[in-house]
Design a protein around this motif. Structure first.
Motif: not given
Length: 174
Positions: A139-146, A149-152, A157-164
């Motif tokens: 869960d922490g990894v998901a928050r870090v990646l989010t 993604y939003h900060g950098y 990124a492609s539109k589906d990068h975060l989901e991937d």
């Protein structure tokens, strides 16, 4: 002109007072992690302990900072990067000596290639707990990646990068 809004800045100076290294980190808003954005040491000061001293200062300072529970950073994956530059493996070992280890719940992580929009750079996400040796949870990894993604990365990124990338997280065992 480029402008950064880092939360923290550390510097290292030679005995003569010359700047020989620096590091910056940013507090990620939802994951409560300090993102080590950059650490650089002058070529003339490499191998002298300057980088290790900067990391030591980072660890000490962030232990006093209650808003961050750990430090996260990205390093080019030495096994998945074209050319397999030995410097990449040395960089991983450098951070491992400090206690920053690959996040085991994230497989085949890529960040967007900021120099070539649409491209991807194979990375390893590293984590170092600040007050203990606990690893970042899925869960922490998901928050870090989010946060990253939003900060950098959203602009490159492609539109589906975060989901991937979120799909590459191995869920916690029940």
């Amino acid at each position: 002109m480029s402008q950064r809004n880092s939360t923290w800045l550390w510097t290292a100076h030679s005995p003569e007072g010359n700047l020989i290294g620096f590091a910056t980190a940013l507090l990620l808003p939802t994951s409560e992690a300090a993102y080590l954005e950059y650490l650089a040491v002058s070529p003339s000061a490499r191998g002298t302990g300057t980088g290790a001293a900067l990391l030591s200062s980072i660890g000490t300072d962030l232990q006093e900072e209650r808003s961050a529970h750990g430090v996260v950073l990205e390093v080019e994956d030495p096994l998945r990067t074209a050319g397999r530059d030995p410097l990449l493996a040395r960089r991983m070992a450098f951070y491992a000596r400090w206690g920053a280890l690959p996040v085991p719940s994230l497989n085949d992580y890529f960040m967007p290639d900021l120099a070539n929009p649409g491209g991807l750079v194979p990375m390893t996400l590293l984590w170092r707990g600040i007050r203990d040796d606990s690893m970042l949870t899925p869960d922490g990894v998901a928050r870090v990646l989010t946060d990253l993604y939003h900060g950098y990365y959203a602009h490159a990124a492609s539109k589906d990068h975060l989901e991937d990338m979120l799909e590459r997280i191995t869920p916690a065992a029940p």
